[in-house]
Enzyme design. Structure first.
Site, PDB file in Angstrom:
ATOM      1  CB  CYS A 323      -1.017  -0.431   1.288  1.00  0.00           C
ATOM      2  SG  CYS A 323      -0.669   0.765   2.605  1.00  0.00           S
ATOM      3  CG  HIS A 382      -4.616   1.016   3.836  1.00  0.00           C
ATOM      4  ND1 HIS A 382      -3.848   0.729   2.505  1.00  0.00           N
ATOM      5  CD2 HIS A 382      -5.857   1.884   3.208  1.00  0.00           C
ATOM      6  CE1 HIS A 382      -4.829   0.770   1.380  1.00  0.00           C
ATOM      7  NE2 HIS A 382      -5.937   1.047   0.997  1.00  0.00           N
ATOM      8  CG  ASP A 409      -6.456   3.297  -1.119  1.00  0.00           C
ATOM      9  OD1 ASP A 409      -5.496   2.702  -1.767  1.00  0.00           O
ATOM     10  OD2 ASP A 409      -6.845   2.241  -0.102  1.00  0.00           O
TER      11      ASP A 409
END
Length: 773
Positions: A323, A382, A409
């Site tokens: 991530c 995250h 994202d």
């Protein structure tokens, strides 16, 4: 108008307006070769362009683009939309306004059929003077000065102009005679403009523009909520080929038509998809295993430039990413394009697979988590992005406009409109539980504010039993780098109201009512409160040390003795909370006397956890207990992480008396002590910093117990100002170790610190807010 059209209008405009072309048409698109003046008339009297000075130094300073490699190397003219740039044109004879006409033809370079209707083709005839260059949403051009054979003009792209590579042709025409066309040899890159109040990405605050557009290094927080770990990421938006790659991605992988590349909402949504490779062979290939053969482990990347340069060269997805890598690359592309961007970390972030706004964990009769039934997960952390823009597509809501930070994202988790992407989701809409607002507000809301539910699963024919509801488990310490400081800024309150507050519960209820998911909640068993549980973990354990898990069990009854039986579990997991490997399990039984507490302790040694530890040193600790003669079951999970050491830097004087001076060589030493009770083998330092074009790599065969790994090299700082050097270390037994060093680079004594006399930027009329360098 008809007299001007017949005698002065460039041939290109005549062909556009007139149904039949003139006898000797000029097509500025017929030649793709940059070069000298192209004649289209028998008469040599037609004004010809000999060369064009794109005034690179002045334009790049004015448009805040001088840091780009292509600008420094004079490979392109890089400007921002909504503000004028200067061109100085040299003709083959004196320019005469009474008989000579000139026009500028701008077309999108990769549009096979550019058209005025789509905004990908435009013809400009400069008017005399630069006091007014037209409406902010339209192209404009004005003559700044005329001296014999030299004409200086200002050209203003509209504030809604497509952000892409443009081509410039200059048409000249003689009254009653022919015409010529000249193509500018350099490409023209037009970018978003956060300095321009008419641009959709306008950012008024000067310091925020420095941080979110111009800074090329940032901090990304990793670790766990009880062990925050900042690591440095080289954004590198100005490095070689990064801008070219970013612009190209919009049209190739992002598949945004040229006419729509000026819309930051559309660009942001495309970026969230094109940075990952799931749907479209994008920039990075994700990998959440421990096997990274055939590529680079996510923990070994130090920045985005190397990734984008590799993709630009091969046009193949780069291996591998998790991530924070996706987020770092997206921030790089956004800043290169001119969209203010920052990197966001949310600790204990939910991955809600069912869009239920809850994270549901299913436990079997032996107190083990059922992986098949538990599809939701909680990541230790995250990382995603926020991009700054106005959202006219959302209008005005109950709480005002949805402008400002938008969550985007690029990590592929769930499909959105049949592609793996998230956002842009208005952070304001997320905070107020408006989960149906485009794009993907519900998914982001779950990430930061879902409720965590533990269910006892006794088989498909048995009802579920709700063991525990945790409303505080999700969305901790939402973090980003502070503006112009190497510190953490907590932005949790921009995503959610304070936990346990009336507003937070009200908006959670509002969100649940909007959810279309009908997950059954059977019955609560929280009416028994005589026995309380509390799990304790020391939060500063270094890798290589043993640690102890402590469960405190208290009997609050004044009269009754209770018997409790249960177990403690320690599992090594990936930071996503999956891939558990059992490290240790310990059962216990307790006799709890009235008004007393008992402690259950489980020690985990280094040699018990070492072989099962993931690269990010994450554990999941769980405790389960049943109070006999009652229906009460307790279950809890917590994240835990052992701390790794930091790499230390020493910058020598290089003969400058302890100072670091631009363009002067200095010594650098990087060091790392071995924290483990075993030797380290096949060590590798990777170092990156300003002026280091390719990451430096230093191999170290072995570091004994108690020893220190070290590497020394010569370093030449490229410029005066603030610098940041970053390093990574990996060995067979120890991975994902990093460190960074900030330092001041002094100018050379002979350097001239003010602009020279030829700098003419003050001649361009600008808004007061846009004078800031």
């Amino acid at each position: 108008m008809s007299h001007w059209y017949r005698n002065y209008a460039p041939s290109w405009i005549q062909r556009w307006w007139h149904p039949s072309p003139p006898a000797k048409p000029v097509n500025p698109f017929r030649s793709t070769r940059p070069g000298p003046d192209i004649a289209n008339a028998a008469s040599s009297a037609v004004l010809g362009v000999q060369r064009v000075d794109p005034c690179l130094a002045d334009n790049h300073v004015e448009h805040h683009t001088s840091h780009f490699y292509a600008a420094a190397a004079k490979e392109a003219l890089i400007v921002r939309r909504g503000e004028p740039f200067r061109l100085r044109i040299f003709f083959n004879r004196d320019y005469s306004p009474s008989k000579d006409a000139i026009s500028f033809i701008f077309s999108v370079a990769d549009d096979s059929k550019p058209s005025p209707g789509h905004g990908t083709l435009t013809a400009l005839v400069p008017h005399d003077g630069i006091d007014y260059l037209g409406d902010p949403l339209e192209w404009g051009a004005g003559i700044e000065s005329h001296e014999g054979q030299i004409l200086t003009v200002l050209v203003k792209p509209p504030a809604t102009c497509s952000v892409t590579e443009w081509r410039l042709d200059i048409d000249t025409k003689l009254l009653g005679d022919g015409s010529r066309s000249y193509q500018l040899p350099l490409p023209v890159y037009i970018l978003f403009n956060p300095w321009c109040a008419d641009d959709q990405v306008y950012m008024a605050d000067r310091e925020q523009r420095k941080e979110y557009v111009m800074h090329d290094t940032t901090l990304i927080w990793r670790g766990s909520y009880n062990r925050l770990r900042p690591s440095v990421w080289k954004i590198g938006q100005f490095e070689r080929h990064v801008l070219e790659c970013s612009l190209r991605l919009l049209g190739t992988v992002g598949r945004i038509p040229p006419a729509y590349r000026g819309d930051p909402v559309r660009v942001a949504r495309a970026l969230s998809a094109l940075v990952n490779s799931v749907d479209d062979d994008g920039v990075l290939l994700g990998n959440w295993t421990e096997d990274f053969s055939g590529g680079t482990a996510p923990t070994k990347w130090t920045g985005s430039a190397e990734i984008l340069q590799q993709f630009h060269k091969t046009q193949k997805s780069v291996k591998f990413a998790q991530c924070w890598n996706f987020s770092g690359v997206l921030a790089t592309i956004a800043r290169a394009l001119g969209i203010p961007a920052r990197v966001i970390t949310c600790y204990s972030s939910a991955h809600d697979t069912q869009a239920s706004l809850t994270v549901d964990v299913f436990i079997d009769a032996n107190n083990k988590k059922l992986d098949a039934e538990t599809t939701d997960s909680i990541w230790n952390y995250h990382v995603w992005n926020e991009l700054w823009m106005q959202r006219p597509d959302l209008g005005i809501g109950q709480f005002g406009a949805y402008d400002g930070w938008q969550a985007v994202d690029a990590t592929p988790q769930e499909a959105s409109d049949n592609m793996y992407r998230v956002g842009p989701a208005s952070v304001l809409a997320v905070k107020h539980g408006e989960i149906l607002r485009p794009f993907d507000c519900g998914f982001v809301y779950s990430e930061v504010n879902a409720d965590k539910l533990y269910w006892r699963y006794n088989g498909p024919a048995q009802p579920l039993k709700l063991l525990r509801k945790d409303t505080l488990a999700i969305g901790h310490l939402i973090s980003t780098k502070a503006v112009l400081k190497w510190e953490r800024e907590d932005i949790t309150d921009s995503y959610k109201y304070a936990e346990r507050s009336e507003e937070e519960r009200n908006y959670m209820l509002r969100a649940l009512k909007q959810s279309r998911h009908a997950f059954s909640r059977y019955y609560l068993n929280d009416n028994f409160n005589e026995v309380e549980f509390s799990m304790e973990l020391k939060d500063d354990i270094k890798v290589g040390e043993n640690f102890t898990v402590v469960l405190k069990v208290s009997n609050k009854s004044k009269e009754r003795t209770h018997q409790a039986a249960g177990q403690l579990n320690c599992d090594a997991v990936l930071y996503t909370g999956v891939g558990a490997k059992e490290v240790k399990i310990m059962g216990f039984e307790l006799d709890l006397k009235p008004e007393s507490s008992e402690y259950v302790r489980m020690e985990v040694t280094f040699f018990e956890y070492f072989e099962k530890l993931s690269s990010q040193a994450a554990f999941q600790i769980s405790a389960a207990c049943h109070v006999k003669d009652t229906d009460y079951d307790y279950y809890a999970q917590d994240d835990f992480r052992v701390r790794k050491p930091d790499i230390k830097f020493q910058l020598g004087d290089g003969g400058a008396g302890g100072r670091i001076v631009a363009q002067q060589e200095t010594d650098v030493i990087v060091r790392l002590p071995n924290p483990l009770p075993i030797p380290l083998h096949k060590g590798l330092f990777t170092v990156e910093g300003p002026g280091i074009e390719q990451p430096l790599k230093f191999k170290i065969a072995e570091i004994p117990v108690g020893g220190t790994a070290a590497a020394t090299f010569k370093y030449v700082p490229p410029y005066a100002g603030r610098g940041t050097m970053i390093a990574k270390f990996a060995a067979k037994e120890l991975d994902d170790v990093d460190g960074y060093k900030h330092y001041e680079i002094e100018p050379r004594p002979g350097d001239v610190l003010q602009p020279n006399g030829s700098h003419r930027s003050s001649n361009i009329i600008r808004r007061r807010t846009d004078v800031i360098p």
